[in-house]
Design an enzyme around this catalytic site. Sequence first.
Site, PDB file in Angstrom:
ATOM      1  N   THR A  35     -13.171   1.040   5.452  1.00 37.48           N
ATOM      2  CA  THR A  35     -13.494   1.698   4.182  1.00 37.48           C
ATOM      3  C   THR A  35     -13.514   0.674   3.044  1.00 37.48           C
ATOM      4  O   THR A  35     -14.506   0.543   2.325  1.00 37.48           O
ATOM      5  CB  THR A  35     -12.447   2.804   3.868  1.00 37.48           C
ATOM      6  N   VAL A  36     -12.428  -0.073   2.885  1.00 39.31           N
ATOM      7  CA  VAL A  36     -12.325  -0.992   1.745  1.00 39.31           C
ATOM      8  C   VAL A  36     -13.183  -2.240   1.964  1.00 39.31           C
ATOM      9  O   VAL A  36     -13.937  -2.661   1.076  1.00 39.31           O
ATOM     10  CB  VAL A  36     -10.844  -1.394   1.489  1.00 39.31           C
ATOM     11  N   LYS A 128      -0.421  -2.260   0.750  1.00 36.25           N
ATOM     12  CA  LYS A 128       0.865  -1.901   0.099  1.00 36.25           C
ATOM     13  C   LYS A 128       2.019  -1.913   1.083  1.00 36.25           C
ATOM     14  O   LYS A 128       3.156  -2.174   0.708  1.00 36.25           O
ATOM     15  CB  LYS A 128       0.791  -0.544  -0.598  1.00 36.25           C
ATOM     16  N   GLU A 152      -4.040  -6.184  -6.592  1.00 34.64           N
ATOM     17  CA  GLU A 152      -4.277  -5.078  -7.528  1.00 34.64           C
ATOM     18  C   GLU A 152      -4.622  -3.767  -6.808  1.00 34.64           C
ATOM     19  O   GLU A 152      -4.162  -2.690  -7.193  1.00 34.64           O
ATOM     20  CB  GLU A 152      -5.420  -5.466  -8.485  1.00 34.64           C
ATOM     21  N   VAL A 155      -1.969  -0.835  -5.316  1.00 35.80           N
ATOM     22  CA  VAL A 155      -1.338   0.254  -6.070  1.00 35.80           C
ATOM     23  C   VAL A 155      -2.408   1.016  -6.850  1.00 35.80           C
ATOM     24  O   VAL A 155      -2.981   0.512  -7.805  1.00 35.80           O
ATOM     25  CB  VAL A 155      -0.264  -0.276  -7.038  1.00 35.80           C
ATOM     26  N   ILE A 159      -7.307   1.566 -10.323  1.00 33.94           N
ATOM     27  CA  ILE A 159      -6.637   1.521 -11.624  1.00 33.94           C
ATOM     28  C   ILE A 159      -5.980   0.153 -11.855  1.00 33.94           C
ATOM     29  O   ILE A 159      -5.147  -0.280 -11.065  1.00 33.94           O
ATOM     30  CB  ILE A 159      -5.544   2.613 -11.731  1.00 33.94           C
ATOM     31  N   ASP A 224       3.285   6.405   1.361  1.00 34.71           N
ATOM     32  CA  ASP A 224       2.295   5.570   0.665  1.00 34.71           C
ATOM     33  C   ASP A 224       2.649   5.470  -0.828  1.00 34.71           C
ATOM     34  O   ASP A 224       2.676   4.382  -1.404  1.00 34.71           O
ATOM     35  CB  ASP A 224       0.899   6.184   0.868  1.00 34.71           C
ATOM     36  N   LYS A 228       3.960   2.188  -3.246  1.00 33.26           N
ATOM     37  CA  LYS A 228       3.398   1.812  -4.550  1.00 33.26           C
ATOM     38  C   LYS A 228       4.494   1.816  -5.623  1.00 33.26           C
ATOM     39  O   LYS A 228       4.541   0.918  -6.472  1.00 33.26           O
ATOM     40  CB  LYS A 228       2.273   2.782  -4.920  1.00 33.26           C
TER      41      LYS A 228
HETATM   42  P1  NAP Z   1      -9.838   1.050   7.813  1.00 35.70           P
HETATM   43  O1  NAP Z   1     -10.992   1.847   7.340  1.00 35.70           O
HETATM   44  O2  NAP Z   1      -9.026   1.564   8.947  1.00 35.70           O
HETATM   45  O3  NAP Z   1     -10.382  -0.427   8.180  1.00 35.70           O
HETATM   46  C1  NAP Z   1      -9.604  -1.417   8.784  1.00 35.70           C
HETATM   47  C2  NAP Z   1     -10.521  -2.575   9.173  1.00 35.70           C
HETATM   48  O4  NAP Z   1      -9.712  -3.656   9.592  1.00 35.70           O
HETATM   49  C3  NAP Z   1     -11.489  -2.271  10.300  1.00 35.70           C
HETATM   50  O5  NAP Z   1     -12.708  -2.932  10.073  1.00 35.70           O
HETATM   51  C4  NAP Z   1     -10.781  -2.885  11.526  1.00 35.70           C
HETATM   52  O6  NAP Z   1     -11.681  -3.359  12.495  1.00 35.70           O
HETATM   53  C5  NAP Z   1     -10.098  -4.078  10.893  1.00 35.70           C
HETATM   54  N1  NAP Z   1      -8.888  -4.470  11.593  1.00 35.70           N
HETATM   55  C6  NAP Z   1      -7.740  -3.778  11.724  1.00 35.70           C
HETATM   56  N2  NAP Z   1      -6.839  -4.475  12.417  1.00 35.70           N
HETATM   57  C7  NAP Z   1      -7.432  -5.638  12.751  1.00 35.70           C
HETATM   58  C8  NAP Z   1      -7.015  -6.787  13.490  1.00 35.70           C
HETATM   59  N3  NAP Z   1      -5.791  -6.859  14.032  1.00 35.70           N
HETATM   60  N4  NAP Z   1      -7.873  -7.805  13.623  1.00 35.70           N
HETATM   61  C9  NAP Z   1      -9.111  -7.731  13.090  1.00 35.70           C
HETATM   62  N5  NAP Z   1      -9.573  -6.681  12.381  1.00 35.70           N
HETATM   63  C10 NAP Z   1      -8.733  -5.642  12.233  1.00 35.70           C
HETATM   64  O7  NAP Z   1      -8.801   0.793   6.634  1.00 35.70           O
HETATM   65  P2  NAP Z   1      -9.080   0.887   5.038  1.00 35.70           P
HETATM   66  O8  NAP Z   1      -9.021   2.308   4.591  1.00 35.70           O
HETATM   67  O9  NAP Z   1     -10.263   0.082   4.701  1.00 35.70           O
HETATM   68  O10 NAP Z   1      -7.738   0.217   4.471  1.00 35.70           O
HETATM   69  C11 NAP Z   1      -7.552  -1.178   4.521  1.00 35.70           C
HETATM   70  C12 NAP Z   1      -6.339  -1.559   3.669  1.00 35.70           C
HETATM   71  O11 NAP Z   1      -6.577  -1.167   2.313  1.00 35.70           O
HETATM   72  C13 NAP Z   1      -5.036  -0.868   4.053  1.00 35.70           C
HETATM   73  O12 NAP Z   1      -3.967  -1.773   3.809  1.00 35.70           O
HETATM   74  C14 NAP Z   1      -4.944   0.311   3.097  1.00 35.70           C
HETATM   75  O13 NAP Z   1      -3.619   0.753   2.883  1.00 35.70           O
HETATM   76  C15 NAP Z   1      -5.518  -0.332   1.847  1.00 35.70           C
HETATM   77  N6  NAP Z   1      -6.074   0.609   0.866  1.00 35.70           N
HETATM   78  C16 NAP Z   1      -6.936   1.561   1.273  1.00 35.70           C
HETATM   79  C17 NAP Z   1      -7.488   2.420   0.314  1.00 35.70           C
HETATM   80  C18 NAP Z   1      -8.465   3.509   0.695  1.00 35.70           C
HETATM   81  O14 NAP Z   1      -8.833   4.302  -0.175  1.00 35.70           O
HETATM   82  N7  NAP Z   1      -8.915   3.571   1.941  1.00 35.70           N
HETATM   83  C19 NAP Z   1      -7.132   2.289  -1.043  1.00 35.70           C
HETATM   84  C20 NAP Z   1      -6.223   1.272  -1.421  1.00 35.70           C
HETATM   85  C21 NAP Z   1      -5.707   0.440  -0.447  1.00 35.70           C
HETATM   86  P3  NAP Z   1     -12.078  -2.467  13.778  1.00 35.70           P
HETATM   87  O15 NAP Z   1     -12.812  -1.283  13.257  1.00 35.70           O
HETATM   88  O16 NAP Z   1     -12.929  -3.380  14.570  1.00 35.70           O
HETATM   89  O17 NAP Z   1     -10.788  -2.095  14.443  1.00 35.70           O
HETATM   90  N1  HSE Z   2      -4.236   6.598   1.184  1.00 38.16           N
HETATM   91  C1  HSE Z   2      -4.126   6.123  -0.140  1.00 38.16           C
HETATM   92  C2  HSE Z   2      -4.203   7.291  -1.109  1.00 38.16           C
HETATM   93  C3  HSE Z   2      -5.222   5.137  -0.423  1.00 38.16           C
HETATM   94  O1  HSE Z   2      -4.574   8.393  -0.688  1.00 38.16           O
HETATM   95  O2  HSE Z   2      -3.869   7.126  -2.280  1.00 38.16           O
HETATM   96  C4  HSE Z   2      -5.039   4.414  -1.729  1.00 38.16           C
HETATM   97  O3  HSE Z   2      -3.894   3.639  -1.750  1.00 38.16           O
END
Ligand code: NAP
Ligand code: HSE
Length: 453
Positions: A35-36, A128, A152, A155, A159, A224, A228
Site C-alpha cells: 500500500t505505502v 511504528k 514522519e 505517526v 499529518i 497501533d 504512535k
Molecule cells: P503492505 O501493503 O502489507 O506491504 C508490505 C510490502 O513489503 C509488500 O510489498 C511486501 O512484499 C513487502 N515485504 C514485506 N516483508 C518483506 C520482506 N521480509 N522482504 C521483502 N519485502 C517484504 O503494508 P503497508 O500497508 O504498505 O505498510 C507498510 C508499513 O507502513 C508498515 O510498517 C505500516 O505499519 C506502515 N504504515 C502503513 C499505513 C497504511 O495506511 N497502510 C500508514 C502509515 C504507516 P510481498 O508482497 O512480496 O510480500
Molecule cells: N493501520 C493504521 C491506521 C495505518 O489505521 O491508522 C496508519 O498508521
Amino acid sequence: MLKGSSKLSLLDKIRKSGETMTKQTIHVALLGMGTVGSGVYEILMKRQAEHFQDKIGSQLTIKTIMVRNPDKYRDQIAEKINLTTSWQDIIEDDEIDIIVEVMGGIQPSYTYIKEAFQRGKHVVTANKDLMASHGKELHELAKAQKVDLYYEASVMAAIPIIRPLKECLAGNDIEEIVGIMNGTTNYILSKMSSENWTFEEALKEATALGYAEADPSADILGYDAARKAAILANIAFHSPVTFEDVTVEGITKITPQDINHANRLDAVIKLLGIASKKDDKIAVHVHPMLISKHHPLATVNDSYNAVFIRGDAVGDVMFFGRGAGKLPTASAVVGDVIDISRNILSNATGRIGDYTYANYPILPMNQVNSRFYIRLEIEDNYGVLAKIAEIFAKNEISIAEVIQDQQTHGGRAELIIVTHNVLEHHIEQALEDIKKAHVIAKVENTIRVYGDI
Ligand code: NAP
Ligand code: HSE
C-alpha cells in the site's frame, strides 16, 4: 562488521574537506511495494526530473525495489528500476543514498536499518512497530554515523506531527497530547455511528481501503494507536517511552447501545491516545472514550486523524488530516526523502539526532484521574439505586449524571452513570463492590470520558 563499512563514505570525505556536496542524482531504494510503497513509487515517478532539480538541486530517482514476491509486481514497475528479493543488492550498492523501509514488522526491518546506517545510508521508515520499540537505539546508531533517520509517516500518516514536535514546537514544555491516532478504528466507529454498519462490515471496508495493518487486530485492539502515542510521548517528553509503557484498550467492547447512549449524552465515542506530563511524571494511554460533540475531535470522522498538542508557550495547536491510506502515507514518506536529500546536498545530515535526554517515570494507570461512563443492567426494583449510590459514595466517587431505561427484559433495567473526575483505582474498587452486590445483575460496560460532556 559489513564488508566495506570501515571505508570513509563520499559524504565523510566531503565533511572532512568542509565542502558542500554536489550530486547529479540522489538514489533511493524501496523496501516494500505494498500500500505505502506503491504510493511512494507513484508520487516519485509522476514528478518530472526538472521538478526535483528545481526543488532540491539534484535529481531524485528510485534505483531498486525489494519485495518478497517479484512476480506480483513486475508489471507495475518501470523496466529501468531493479526489482530484487536480495537485500545485498541494496546494501552493497554504494550509489544508493536513501533507503525507504515500508515493509512493516520488526524483523528483518530492524537488522536492515542498522546495516544501512553502518554503510552511511539514510533511512526513511513508516514503521511504528519498530520505532515504538527500538526508536532510541536506532536514533543513537544514526547519530553515531551522522546519518538521518526520518519516520514522519509512522505517526498518523499524512499529518505532519513529528517534525513540528521536534522543530517548530521545540521551545515548549509539552503538557498534553491527545488525539485520534488510528484511521481504521476511527473509520469503524464513524460508520457504526452514522450509517449503523456492524463492526464487521466497517472493518472489512477499512481493510479493502488499505487503512488496516497487515494484521488488523493491531488496529482494533488499540496497539497501533499505542505505538504512535509512545513515539509522540518519547519525542515530546524526551524520555524513553516504548509501546510497553502504554496502557491500552481497543474498541472491541463498544456496542451500538453505547454509541446510542453516548449520543443521548451529547457525545460520541472515539479511540483516543493521550500522553501527558504532570509533576514530572508521564501518563500514556489509549482507550475508547466519550467526548463531547462540541469538542473539535468529535467531528473528525472516517479515516481522518487529529491531534491536539498543548505546550506552555504555544497553548493548543491542532493537526488534522488523513491518518492512513496509500497516497496520504506516501506523502509523508516522500516529504522525508526530500528533506534528507536537502540535508545530503547541504552537508547537514544527522542534524536532528537523538532527543531522549530525560527519564521521567511512567505513572501507573490506576493513579490517573478520569471521568467514567458506566452501563449497568440492574434489577428494576426498590433500593437498587440507593445501593449503587452507597457503593459510589464509599469509594469517594461523585456522580454527575444518571439515566435509567425502563424494563429492558425480564424485570431488568439499564442504568447509565457518568461520574465526575475520579482516580482509576477508586472506580476499579467500586466495580468490584457492584459485582458482589446482590441487587445488581451486571456491569455491561465501562468507558472513560474525555473532558466535559
Ligand atoms: P503492505 O501493503 O502489507 O506491504 C508490505 C510490502 O513489503 C509488500 O510489498 C511486501 O512484499 C513487502 N515485504 C514485506 N516483508 C518483506 C520482506 N521480509 N522482504 C521483502 N519485502 C517484504 O503494508 P503497508 O500497508 O504498505 O505498510 C507498510 C508499513 O507502513 C508498515 O510498517 C505500516 O505499519 C506502515 N504504515 C502503513 C499505513 C497504511 O495506511 N497502510 C500508514 C502509515 C504507516 P510481498 O508482497 O512480496 O510480500
Ligand atoms: N493501520 C493504521 C491506521 C495505518 O489505521 O491508522 C496508519 O498508521
